[in-house]
Design a protein around this motif. Structure first.
Motif, PDB file in Angstrom:
ATOM      1  N   GLU A 232      -7.482   5.553  -1.971  1.00 47.76           N
ATOM      2  CA  GLU A 232      -6.614   4.525  -1.392  1.00 47.76           C
ATOM      3  C   GLU A 232      -5.868   3.759  -2.475  1.00 47.76           C
ATOM      4  O   GLU A 232      -4.666   3.508  -2.377  1.00 47.76           O
ATOM      5  CB  GLU A 232      -7.437   3.558  -0.547  1.00 47.76           C
ATOM      6  N   ASN A 233      -6.576   3.383  -3.547  1.00 50.48           N
ATOM      7  CA  ASN A 233      -5.936   2.666  -4.651  1.00 50.48           C
ATOM      8  C   ASN A 233      -4.897   3.530  -5.350  1.00 50.48           C
ATOM      9  O   ASN A 233      -3.815   3.057  -5.719  1.00 50.48           O
ATOM     10  CB  ASN A 233      -6.991   2.218  -5.660  1.00 50.48           C
ATOM     11  N   ARG A 234      -5.225   4.797  -5.545  1.00 50.09           N
ATOM     12  CA  ARG A 234      -4.273   5.700  -6.195  1.00 50.09           C
ATOM     13  C   ARG A 234      -3.011   5.872  -5.345  1.00 50.09           C
ATOM     14  O   ARG A 234      -1.897   5.845  -5.867  1.00 50.09           O
ATOM     15  CB  ARG A 234      -4.924   7.060  -6.437  1.00 50.09           C
ATOM     16  N   LEU A 235      -3.205   6.010  -4.031  1.00 53.68           N
ATOM     17  CA  LEU A 235      -2.070   6.163  -3.130  1.00 53.68           C
ATOM     18  C   LEU A 235      -1.198   4.911  -3.137  1.00 53.68           C
ATOM     19  O   LEU A 235       0.034   4.999  -3.113  1.00 53.68           O
ATOM     20  CB  LEU A 235      -2.569   6.447  -1.708  1.00 53.68           C
ATOM     21  N   PHE A 236      -1.849   3.749  -3.197  1.00 51.56           N
ATOM     22  CA  PHE A 236      -1.091   2.496  -3.258  1.00 51.56           C
ATOM     23  C   PHE A 236      -0.234   2.432  -4.519  1.00 51.56           C
ATOM     24  O   PHE A 236       0.960   2.106  -4.467  1.00 51.56           O
ATOM     25  CB  PHE A 236      -2.043   1.302  -3.213  1.00 51.56           C
ATOM     26  N   ALA A 237      -0.821   2.729  -5.683  1.00 52.21           N
ATOM     27  CA  ALA A 237      -0.076   2.654  -6.941  1.00 52.21           C
ATOM     28  C   ALA A 237       1.097   3.629  -6.944  1.00 52.21           C
ATOM     29  O   ALA A 237       2.208   3.282  -7.368  1.00 52.21           O
ATOM     30  CB  ALA A 237      -1.014   2.942  -8.112  1.00 52.21           C
ATOM     31  N   GLU A 238       0.866   4.846  -6.460  1.00 48.32           N
ATOM     32  CA  GLU A 238       1.947   5.838  -6.409  1.00 48.32           C
ATOM     33  C   GLU A 238       3.043   5.398  -5.447  1.00 48.32           C
ATOM     34  O   GLU A 238       4.245   5.517  -5.750  1.00 48.32           O
ATOM     35  CB  GLU A 238       1.383   7.192  -5.982  1.00 48.32           C
ATOM     36  N   SER A 239       2.657   4.870  -4.294  1.00 50.29           N
ATOM     37  CA  SER A 239       3.633   4.438  -3.296  1.00 50.29           C
ATOM     38  C   SER A 239       4.419   3.232  -3.791  1.00 50.29           C
ATOM     39  O   SER A 239       5.623   3.107  -3.518  1.00 50.29           O
ATOM     40  CB  SER A 239       2.926   4.088  -1.976  1.00 50.29           C
ATOM     41  N   PHE A 240       3.762   2.356  -4.537  1.00 45.60           N
ATOM     42  CA  PHE A 240       4.438   1.181  -5.079  1.00 45.60           C
ATOM     43  C   PHE A 240       5.546   1.606  -6.032  1.00 45.60           C
ATOM     44  O   PHE A 240       6.649   1.039  -6.022  1.00 45.60           O
ATOM     45  CB  PHE A 240       3.417   0.299  -5.797  1.00 45.60           C
ATOM     46  N   ASN A 241       5.286   2.623  -6.849  1.00 42.52           N
ATOM     47  CA  ASN A 241       6.315   3.124  -7.771  1.00 42.52           C
ATOM     48  C   ASN A 241       7.467   3.781  -7.015  1.00 42.52           C
ATOM     49  O   ASN A 241       8.643   3.570  -7.340  1.00 42.52           O
ATOM     50  CB  ASN A 241       5.702   4.126  -8.744  1.00 42.52           C
ATOM     51  N   ILE A 242       7.148   4.585  -6.005  1.00 39.82           N
ATOM     52  CA  ILE A 242       8.197   5.248  -5.210  1.00 39.82           C
ATOM     53  C   ILE A 242       9.070   4.213  -4.505  1.00 39.82           C
ATOM     54  O   ILE A 242      10.306   4.325  -4.480  1.00 39.82           O
ATOM     55  CB  ILE A 242       7.561   6.210  -4.187  1.00 39.82           C
ATOM     56  N   ALA A 243       8.431   3.188  -3.932  1.00 35.73           N
ATOM     57  CA  ALA A 243       9.179   2.151  -3.224  1.00 35.73           C
ATOM     58  C   ALA A 243      10.097   1.389  -4.174  1.00 35.73           C
ATOM     59  O   ALA A 243      11.243   1.074  -3.835  1.00 35.73           O
ATOM     60  CB  ALA A 243       8.206   1.189  -2.543  1.00 35.73           C
ATOM     61  N   GLN A 244       9.601   1.102  -5.396  1.00 38.96           N
ATOM     62  CA  GLN A 244      10.427   0.404  -6.375  1.00 38.96           C
ATOM     63  C   GLN A 244      11.645   1.219  -6.784  1.00 38.96           C
ATOM     64  O   GLN A 244      12.757   0.688  -6.897  1.00 38.96           O
ATOM     65  CB  GLN A 244       9.590   0.098  -7.616  1.00 38.96           C
ATOM     66  N   GLU A 245      11.437   2.495  -7.022  1.00 41.28           N
ATOM     67  CA  GLU A 245      12.559   3.355  -7.398  1.00 41.28           C
ATOM     68  C   GLU A 245      13.577   3.423  -6.263  1.00 41.28           C
ATOM     69  O   GLU A 245      14.787   3.483  -6.506  1.00 41.28           O
ATOM     70  CB  GLU A 245      12.044   4.749  -7.749  1.00 41.28           C
ATOM     71  N   GLY A 246      13.089   3.407  -5.023  1.00 42.64           N
ATOM     72  CA  GLY A 246      13.989   3.391  -3.881  1.00 42.64           C
ATOM     73  C   GLY A 246      14.820   2.127  -3.831  1.00 42.64           C
ATOM     74  O   GLY A 246      16.028   2.165  -3.545  1.00 42.64           O
ATOM     75  N   LEU A 247      14.207   0.984  -4.124  1.00 46.70           N
ATOM     76  CA  LEU A 247      14.952  -0.277  -4.153  1.00 46.70           C
ATOM     77  C   LEU A 247      16.037  -0.238  -5.220  1.00 46.70           C
ATOM     78  O   LEU A 247      17.144  -0.747  -5.015  1.00 46.70           O
ATOM     79  CB  LEU A 247      14.006  -1.453  -4.418  1.00 46.70           C
ATOM     80  N   ALA A 248      15.716   0.348  -6.377  1.00 45.92           N
ATOM     81  CA  ALA A 248      16.705   0.442  -7.457  1.00 45.92           C
ATOM     82  C   ALA A 248      17.909   1.276  -7.019  1.00 45.92           C
ATOM     83  O   ALA A 248      19.067   0.929  -7.306  1.00 45.92           O
ATOM     84  CB  ALA A 248      16.065   1.040  -8.705  1.00 45.92           C
ATOM     85  N   LYS A 249      17.657   2.378  -6.317  1.00 44.95           N
ATOM     86  CA  LYS A 249      18.755   3.216  -5.836  1.00 44.95           C
ATOM     87  C   LYS A 249      19.595   2.474  -4.804  1.00 44.95           C
ATOM     88  O   LYS A 249      20.830   2.568  -4.804  1.00 44.95           O
ATOM     89  CB  LYS A 249      18.200   4.509  -5.253  1.00 44.95           C
TER      90      LYS A 249
END
Length: 527
Positions: A232-249
């Motif tokens: 669960e923690n690993r999925l959260f960290a990975e999803s947090f990075n994906i979401a941030q990159e999406g915001l940048a785009k």
């Protein structure tokens, strides 16, 4: 009795006649609205020109284009960003306009954009004329992840959130720096005894662990991946990075940000939301069982007291998490990347740490205050590589920038309602008329003379004015503590064989919402 012509026309009028006339009525209404828009726009334009004339405004130089509508400039921006050289490109453009302090450009569509290069204009946007500017479309850009939090709010709701979070940062348990100890120790266990390691991902894990422990009462412990780092923690960290990159785009294509909303981005935002909501629900269940939660969920409890809904609470926590993780991680990565390329600076810093700390293992706030060279190293790293290198504001009403217009660059500039002002700590930090001929060089000693101790609006890595970063002290203490401990626990840190020793600013960069190195921070460590 014979009917009048008017009565006869009414008799002949039928619903089918109305249907036939409807398109013409719609066109007439749209035409009237368009004419009204043209008239009001013209009158507003005349009023703006009169306002500018009263203040002696003159236009800044316009960025020249080779292709119609500035298509060549858009291509240059796109290509340089793809190659990880966007900020270097912006610096090269700014050099030609250094004496004028400002330039403007017209994009293919949308409002005029001003690139401000003068500290007085930065001060006007962020402080003096703060109420004249807003975020424009930022709320819509960030909404899928950050919702209704302090970084997307304006006006009364923002003031309320800021006062609330200010109180929490003043109360939190990091004041004695013990809050950082466990997580920095976990990072140290991940270092090789004698070998090469990329510190950048470790620093991002460190700051994630520190921030989640502060905000949620329990860390995600991403640095203990081999022991307690569950799925669960690993999925959260990975999803947090994906979401941030999406915001940048989304931010880069604004105001057309709504066009970028792929399933992967939506899924990542949803996972992050559920993760934070899990902490809130866990805390609520403990309360229902009459178990005191203040010792575990101090920050969360305090913010919850003035949050209307659990969703508002979640959004505020996510806003702080975003800033708390990335600011410190980027600063640590760039600082060590610079230090291993400047061994004399690193050795002087080691000497200061040894002198102040002696045999003590864990630094206190008082110890940090006794290390002025450490403060200068961090300050110089932030000057050259500010975590948020680019920012902008949209004019809420017609206003002025105090300088940069006219042939000599000393006249005010008229900024009309809806136009955009871009400012960059990264670009301004490399201006030789502000920092000298060695502005591109890493030189912590430049801060020792006192001339730059209060550089004002030439140095604003944590923003400024009413929106100055609330977590500035927290981030600087976290960075300072981590640097001290790493230098204590290593006998040597140096540049690995074959690693490039490029000039500052020429390396490949990754620019999302924050600035990081595209090639990481590879160092050789001996413990």
């Amino acid at each position: 009795m014979q009917q009048s012509p008017f009565a006869q026309s009414l008799d002949s009028f039928s619903p089918s006649s109305l249907v036939r006339l409807l398109p013409y009525l719609v066109l007439l209404l749209l035409g009237a609205q368009f004419i009204y828009y043209l008239i009001t726009t013209f009158l507003e334009y005349r009023a703006d020109l009169a306002f500018g004339a009263r203040h002696g405004c003159q236009p800044p130089p316009q960025l020249p284009n080779r292709w119609p509508l500035g298509v060549d400039r858009l291509k240059e921006l796109w290509d340089s960003n793809r190659d990880g050289r966007l900020l270097a490109f912006l610096c090269s453009v700014a050099v030609d306009y250094e004496p004028r302090n400002n330039l403007s450009q017209f994009m293919l569509i949308g409002p005029r954009v001003f690139h401000t290069l003068h500290p007085k204009n930065v001060e006007a946007v962020l402080s003096t004329n703060f109420i004249d500017y807003g975020f424009g479309v930022r709320r819509g850009v960030f909404a899928p992840l950050l919702g209704n939090g302090i970084f997307t709010q304006e006006g009364h709701s923002w003031k309320h959130s800021r006062e609330l979070l200010r109180k929490q940062f003043a109360r939190t348990q990091y004041q004695n720096l013990d809050h950082f100890q466990e997580h920095v120790d976990n990072l140290i266990t991940r270092l090789p005894s004698n070998g090469v390691v990329d510190l950048q991902p470790l620093f991002f894990s460190l700051t994630m662990d520190v921030a989640t422990a502060l905000l949620f009462g329990r860390s995600v412990y991403s640095l203990k991946a081999d022991e307690a780092y569950d799925r669960e923690n690993r999925l959260f960290a990975e999803s947090f990075n994906i979401a941030q990159e999406g915001l940048a785009k989304r931010f880069r294509i604004a105001p057309w940000h709504f066009l970028y909303n792929p399933p992967e981005f939506r899924r990542a935002c949803s996972i992050v939301h559920r993760f934070v909501e899990g902490y809130i629900q866990e805390r609520n269940q403990l309360r229902e069982n009459n178990i005191k939660t203040e010792h575990l969920y101090g920050f969360l409890n305090q913010v919850e007291e003035e949050s209307v809904t659990n969703e508002d609470l979640r959004d505020q926590l996510l806003n702080v998490l975003l800033a708390g993780r990335d600011t410190a991680a980027c600063c640590l990565s760039w600082t060590f990347r610079l230090l291993v390329r400047h061994p004399k600076t690193l050795e002087r810093l080691r000497s200061e740490v040894r002198s102040v700390m002696g045999d003590r293992k864990h630094a206190s706030r008082e110890n940090v205050r006794k290390m002025p060279y450490l403060a200068n190293v961090i300050r110089e790293s932030l000057r050259l590589y500010p975590p948020v290198p680019l920012n902008n504001r949209t004019a809420l009403k017609t206003t002025i920038l105090p300088t940069g217009g006219g042939p000599d660059g000393n006249s005010p500039i008229l900024v009309r309602r809806g136009e955009v002002v871009i400012f960059s700590q990264y670009v301004n930090s490399r201006k030789k008329n502000l920092y000298g001929e060695d502005a591109y060089e890493f030189c912590p000693e430049r801060w020792e003379t006192g001339e730059l101790a209060s550089a004002g609006w030439a140095f604003f890595p944590f923003n400024g004015g009413p929106r100055i970063c609330l977590g500035q002290d927290f981030a600087l203490m976290e960075v300072s503590y981590a640097i001290i401990r790493l230098l204590q626990e290593t006998s040597d840190i140096f540049l690995p064989l074959g690693e490039n020793v490029e000039k500052t600013g020429t390396e490949r960069q990754k620019l999302t919402l924050v600035l990081s190195s595209a090639d990481g921070c590879r160092v050789h460590v001996r413990r």
